[in-house]
Design a protein around this motif. Structure first.
Motif, mmCIF file in Angstrom:
data_model
loop_
_atom_site.group_PDB
_atom_site.id
_atom_site.type_symbol
_atom_site.label_atom_id
_atom_site.label_comp_id
_atom_site.label_asym_id
_atom_site.label_seq_id
_atom_site.Cartn_x
_atom_site.Cartn_y
_atom_site.Cartn_z
ATOM 1 N N LYS A 212 0.855 -1.194 0.000
ATOM 2 C CA LYS A 212 0.000 0.000 0.000
ATOM 3 C C LYS A 212 0.886 1.238 0.000
ATOM 4 O O LYS A 212 1.729 1.403 0.878
ATOM 5 C CB LYS A 212 -0.917 -0.010 1.217
ATOM 6 C CG LYS A 212 -1.938 -1.143 1.193
ATOM 7 C CD LYS A 212 -2.911 -1.059 2.350
ATOM 8 C CE LYS A 212 -3.957 -2.183 2.265
ATOM 9 N NZ LYS A 212 -4.907 -2.119 3.399
ATOM 10 N N ASP A 213 0.677 2.064 -1.028
ATOM 11 C CA ASP A 213 1.431 3.299 -1.139
ATOM 12 C C ASP A 213 0.718 4.413 -0.383
ATOM 13 O O ASP A 213 -0.467 4.684 -0.621
ATOM 14 C CB ASP A 213 1.597 3.689 -2.612
ATOM 15 C CG ASP A 213 2.428 2.691 -3.380
ATOM 16 O OD1 ASP A 213 2.027 2.318 -4.505
ATOM 17 O OD2 ASP A 213 3.469 2.269 -2.847
ATOM 18 N N ARG A 214 1.425 5.053 0.516
ATOM 19 C CA ARG A 214 0.874 6.132 1.323
ATOM 20 C C ARG A 214 1.691 7.389 1.071
ATOM 21 O O ARG A 214 2.680 7.365 0.343
ATOM 22 C CB ARG A 214 0.866 5.748 2.794
ATOM 23 C CG ARG A 214 0.202 4.381 3.053
ATOM 24 C CD ARG A 214 0.218 3.999 4.516
ATOM 25 N NE ARG A 214 -0.213 2.614 4.706
ATOM 26 C CZ ARG A 214 -1.472 2.212 4.760
ATOM 27 N NH1 ARG A 214 -2.436 3.098 4.619
ATOM 28 N NH2 ARG A 214 -1.789 0.944 4.941
ATOM 29 N N SER A 215 1.301 8.456 1.674
ATOM 30 C CA SER A 215 1.989 9.721 1.475
ATOM 31 C C SER A 215 3.415 9.640 2.002
ATOM 32 O O SER A 215 3.642 9.579 3.207
ATOM 33 C CB SER A 215 1.236 10.846 2.203
ATOM 34 O OG SER A 215 1.938 12.074 2.056
ATOM 35 N N GLY A 216 4.360 9.593 1.086
ATOM 36 C CA GLY A 216 5.766 9.586 1.472
ATOM 37 C C GLY A 216 6.283 8.249 1.948
ATOM 38 O O GLY A 216 7.444 8.151 2.365
ATOM 39 N N SER A 217 5.488 7.166 1.930
ATOM 40 C CA SER A 217 5.955 5.857 2.393
ATOM 41 C C SER A 217 5.141 4.747 1.735
ATOM 42 O O SER A 217 4.111 5.002 1.107
ATOM 43 C CB SER A 217 5.854 5.749 3.917
ATOM 44 O OG SER A 217 4.493 5.720 4.312
ATOM 45 N N SER A 218 5.630 3.550 1.906
ATOM 46 C CA SER A 218 4.915 2.364 1.435
ATOM 47 C C SER A 218 4.945 1.315 2.538
ATOM 48 O O SER A 218 5.971 1.125 3.202
ATOM 49 C CB SER A 218 5.551 1.791 0.166
ATOM 50 O OG SER A 218 5.418 2.688 -0.905
ATOM 51 N N THR A 219 3.839 0.626 2.764
ATOM 52 C CA THR A 219 3.779 -0.455 3.752
ATOM 53 C C THR A 219 3.367 -1.735 3.031
ATOM 54 O O THR A 219 2.823 -1.693 1.914
ATOM 55 C CB THR A 219 2.774 -0.149 4.871
ATOM 56 O OG1 THR A 219 1.478 0.009 4.300
ATOM 57 C CG2 THR A 219 3.169 1.117 5.607
ATOM 58 N N TRP A 220 3.631 -2.854 3.673
ATOM 59 C CA TRP A 220 3.220 -4.120 3.067
ATOM 60 C C TRP A 220 2.605 -5.032 4.111
ATOM 61 O O TRP A 220 2.885 -4.931 5.305
ATOM 62 C CB TRP A 220 4.384 -4.802 2.362
ATOM 63 C CG TRP A 220 5.536 -5.224 3.237
ATOM 64 C CD1 TRP A 220 6.550 -4.438 3.696
ATOM 65 C CD2 TRP A 220 5.779 -6.538 3.749
ATOM 66 N NE1 TRP A 220 7.423 -5.174 4.460
ATOM 67 C CE2 TRP A 220 6.977 -6.467 4.509
ATOM 68 C CE3 TRP A 220 5.129 -7.766 3.642
ATOM 69 C CZ2 TRP A 220 7.524 -7.585 5.153
ATOM 70 C CZ3 TRP A 220 5.667 -8.865 4.273
ATOM 71 C CH2 TRP A 220 6.855 -8.777 5.024
ATOM 72 N N GLU A 221 1.726 -5.907 3.627
ATOM 73 C CA GLU A 221 1.032 -6.860 4.482
ATOM 74 C C GLU A 221 1.158 -8.250 3.892
ATOM 75 O O GLU A 221 1.148 -8.411 2.670
ATOM 76 C CB GLU A 221 -0.451 -6.502 4.609
ATOM 77 C CG GLU A 221 -0.716 -5.141 5.204
ATOM 78 C CD GLU A 221 -2.177 -4.754 5.070
ATOM 79 O OE1 GLU A 221 -2.813 -5.206 4.081
ATOM 80 O OE2 GLU A 221 -2.675 -4.018 5.923
ATOM 81 N N LEU A 222 1.266 -9.217 4.773
ATOM 82 C CA LEU A 222 1.276 -10.611 4.350
ATOM 83 C C LEU A 222 -0.120 -11.173 4.560
ATOM 84 O O LEU A 222 -0.625 -11.218 5.692
ATOM 85 C CB LEU A 222 2.292 -11.422 5.163
ATOM 86 C CG LEU A 222 2.432 -12.896 4.788
ATOM 87 C CD1 LEU A 222 2.927 -13.034 3.354
ATOM 88 C CD2 LEU A 222 3.380 -13.599 5.747
ATOM 89 N N LEU A 223 -0.761 -11.559 3.474
ATOM 90 C CA LEU A 223 -2.124 -12.083 3.553
ATOM 91 C C LEU A 223 -2.100 -13.557 3.909
ATOM 92 O O LEU A 223 -1.406 -14.344 3.272
ATOM 93 C CB LEU A 223 -2.839 -11.880 2.217
ATOM 94 C CG LEU A 223 -2.915 -10.426 1.716
ATOM 95 C CD1 LEU A 223 -3.600 -10.373 0.365
ATOM 96 C CD2 LEU A 223 -3.662 -9.555 2.723
ATOM 97 N N ASP A 224 -2.845 -13.904 4.951
ATOM 98 C CA ASP A 224 -2.939 -15.305 5.369
ATOM 99 C C ASP A 224 -3.931 -16.016 4.457
ATOM 100 O O ASP A 224 -5.124 -15.684 4.452
ATOM 101 C CB ASP A 224 -3.409 -15.372 6.828
ATOM 102 C CG ASP A 224 -3.349 -16.778 7.381
ATOM 103 O OD1 ASP A 224 -3.238 -16.918 8.602
ATOM 104 O OD2 ASP A 224 -3.432 -17.743 6.600
ATOM 105 N N PRO A 225 -3.497 -16.985 3.645
ATOM 106 C CA PRO A 225 -4.405 -17.631 2.698
ATOM 107 C C PRO A 225 -5.520 -18.407 3.358
ATOM 108 O O PRO A 225 -6.533 -18.688 2.733
ATOM 109 C CB PRO A 225 -3.467 -18.557 1.899
ATOM 110 C CG PRO A 225 -2.309 -18.802 2.804
ATOM 111 C CD PRO A 225 -2.143 -17.539 3.596
ATOM 112 N N ARG A 226 -5.365 -18.753 4.625
ATOM 113 C CA ARG A 226 -6.408 -19.543 5.301
ATOM 114 C C ARG A 226 -7.583 -18.674 5.729
ATOM 115 O O ARG A 226 -8.721 -19.122 5.757
ATOM 116 C CB ARG A 226 -5.817 -20.251 6.518
ATOM 117 C CG ARG A 226 -4.760 -21.282 6.184
ATOM 118 C CD ARG A 226 -4.028 -21.736 7.425
ATOM 119 N NE ARG A 226 -3.307 -20.634 8.035
ATOM 120 C CZ ARG A 226 -2.583 -20.726 9.142
ATOM 121 N NH1 ARG A 226 -2.488 -21.886 9.755
ATOM 122 N NH2 ARG A 226 -1.959 -19.677 9.629
ATOM 123 N N THR A 227 -7.314 -17.424 6.077
ATOM 124 C CA THR A 227 -8.380 -16.544 6.581
ATOM 125 C C THR A 227 -8.555 -15.288 5.744
ATOM 126 O O THR A 227 -9.559 -14.591 5.876
ATOM 127 C CB THR A 227 -8.063 -16.105 8.018
ATOM 128 O OG1 THR A 227 -6.825 -15.364 8.000
ATOM 129 C CG2 THR A 227 -7.916 -17.299 8.935
#
Length: 561
Positions: free
Chosen positions: A539-554
């Protein structure tokens, strides 16, 4: 104390009870006394420690060949000396199954009560009693953190029993074997869970006239070579009840009982390190043939050579304090490199452990993986190249397959088999190089595809993966993957910020700059989409980027930095 008799020298145990039979032992020549079994002929000739020669390997059934493996005494971390033996026999087991069509039923005995286990538990207890604030080092790392969260390591360690210590190191051993890609046995059997059966085994030996009971420890032995079946209980040690008083089993009787419990009066294959041939395996044979009243219990005894510390000429062992634990080793070297290191020597021979030998195995593995990648690129048309000498390569491929089959049928000669495969790889590389020098003309992808399939099939058969590159230690760990994604996201952010930056340029110049940098933004968006397929959401945000690991089970996102 209970004893059974073993004649000294090379003569077979309990020989007088069966009459004048030729000498038989697991470490000496059994000669004409060995009885060739009937059943399924695997097509392999194996070096049999019973006869000191290569005999046809004939198992009772192709769909259920019986194999008993002496397992560990679980009182400490396993080291590379153990790893070498178990990996070598794992290779043989895979070859028997995947090349010679033999389904193996393997049982491994776990010695979970022993003088070493008791001594180690007492050492931990004494260490923590002397210094109750000490973090006790003998506990496996994967248990320390759990114990230290609440009551503290010292409090937990003070209450350690030999049984709990054995369970911890048994699990530790199993994790090490999995990390080395050693197939688990069909069943693990613990000594402590089969004490009643051991007692019954001893009772029959006594009834058959092959064992006797003494009031004192050594003074009442009838022969200096007699060995203990049941040890009298000592203060503050584990014990079980028996007709001869409280005590615990002797070492040799444990394996005899467990193997007989599963496989009965006939065993196809018995394996272990060469140091177990005498007296352990000889005593096993004595007990089992006396128990079953049979002329031949185990048909083939396979013994692996020691792992030596290069330059010292001594085996790697805990007693010599010259060992490297499996966990420490795998922090810097992949299990595939170690497996290829083992493949490059006969399973029966001693092998020198050195950094140079490991580097050579690593180099061979990388060269093979590189050839497979180049050949695939040629197949896809991504590698410039013209025709190759198809007839020569087809003929070389046929010879290689025959050479590998012959080598493996000759006492599992992996040295010759690996050499034959590497010669094919070398020849394939020469053909690719020659084709690249003449990029025009008809292409010959089919034969290279067959070569790649054959090379991959061989390494898959012996448990070596070519798909995973061997350059980054610990590449499969969650921490390493987390760091890799983190670096990738940070790099993408810098590229994106550069593409969006226009500085103080006037309107038309600003628009032109953004237009020129548009491909960089498109590449950033493509990377985000590609990673999303693998469960990583950026996810690109103002001045930064974050990331998430999606759990395929839920499908619930797990936030990351």
């Amino acid at each position: 104390m209970l004893w059974t008799r073993r004649a000294c020298g090379g003569a077979w145990l309990l020989r007088a009870a069966r009459g004048p039979e030729p000498g038989r032992s697991a470490s000496g020549a059994r000669g004409q006394g060995w009885l060739q079994p009937t059943g399924y002929d695997t097509g392999v000739k194996v070096y049999n420690s019973l006869t000191r020669r290569k005999d046809p390997l004939i198992v009772s059934r192709a769909d259920a060949a019986s194999w008993y493996s002496c397992g560990p005494t679980v009182y400490d971390h396993a080291h590379l000396g153990h790893a070498c033996s178990y990996v070598r026999f794992d290779i043989i087991r895979r070859i028997l199954s995947r090349v010679f069509g033999c389904t193996v039923v393997m049982v491994m005995g776990i010695t979970d009560v022993d003088d070493k286990i008791i001594r180690r538990a007492n050492e931990i207890r004494d260490l923590c009693l002397v210094s109750p604030r000490v973090r006790c080092p003998p506990w496996p790392p994967w248990k320390r953190s759990a114990r230290s969260r609440d009551a503290g390591v010292a409090v937990g360690a003070m209450s350690v029993s030999p049984a709990s210590l054995a369970r911890l190191y048994e699990e530790d051993f199993k994790q090490d074997m999995a990390a080395l890609k050693v197939l688990p046995p069909t069943a693990y059997l613990r000594v402590t869970e089969h004490v009643p059966q051991i007692v019954a085994f001893i009772e029959r030996l006594i009834a058959n006239g092959h064992a006797y009971c003494t009031a004192k420890v050594d003074s009442d032995k009838r022969h200096t070579s007699d060995f203990a079946l049941w040890k009298a209980a000592k203060p503050q040690e584990p014990f079980w009840g028996s007709p001869w008083g409280d005590g615990r089993p002797g070492w040799h009787i444990e394996c005899s009982t467990i193997a007989s419990l599963v496989f009965g009066s006939q065993l196809d294959i018995h394996s272990g390190g060469v140091d177990l041939a005498f007296p352990h395996h000889e005593n096993e044979i004595a007990q089992c043939e006396a128990f079953h009243q049979c002329p031949q219990w185990g048909n083939y005894f396979l013994h692996s050579g020691h792992l030596h510390v290069k330059g010292g000429g001594e085996k790697m062992s805990k007693s010599l304090k010259n060992y490297v634990t499996i966990k420490d080793f795998l922090r810097s070297t992949s299990p595939d490199v170690f497996r290829l290191f083992c493949l490059r020597s006969s399973y029966r021979s001693a092998i020198d452990y050195s950094e140079g030998a490991l580097l050579e195995a690593r180099s061979l593995l990388r060269a093979t993986a590189a050839f497979v990648e180049d050949a695939r690129a040629y197949l896809r048309g991504q590698l410039a190249g013209g025709p190759i000498q198809e007839d020569v390569l087809w003929e070389r491929l046929g010879r290689t397959k025959a050479a590998v089959q012959a080598a493996l049928a000759d006492d599992f000669d992996t040295v010759r088999a690996v050499d034959a495969v590497m010669d094919l790889v070398h020849h394939g590389n020469r053909q690719l190089k020659a084709a690249s020098e003449e990029p025009r003309g008809p292409r010959s992808p089919a034969v290279l595809g067959a070569v790649v399939a054959s090379v991959e099939h061989f390494f898959e058969t012996v448990g070596v993966s070519l798909a995973e590159r061997q350059c980054v230690p610990g590449a499969g760990s969650p921490a390493a993957l987390h760091s890799l994604v983190e670096e990738l996201v940070c790099f993408r952010l810098k590229v994106r910020q550069f593409a969006l930056a226009s500085g103080e340029a006037p309107g038309e110049a600003r628009r032109q700059r953004l237009l020129e940098r548009q491909p960089l933004l498109e590449a950033c968006d493509a990377l985000r989409r590609d990673l999303a397929v693998h469960g990583i959401s950026i996810k690109d945000r103002s001045g930064s980027s974050t990331w998430e690991l999606l759990d395929p089970r839920t499908e619930d996102p797990k936030p990351r930095s």
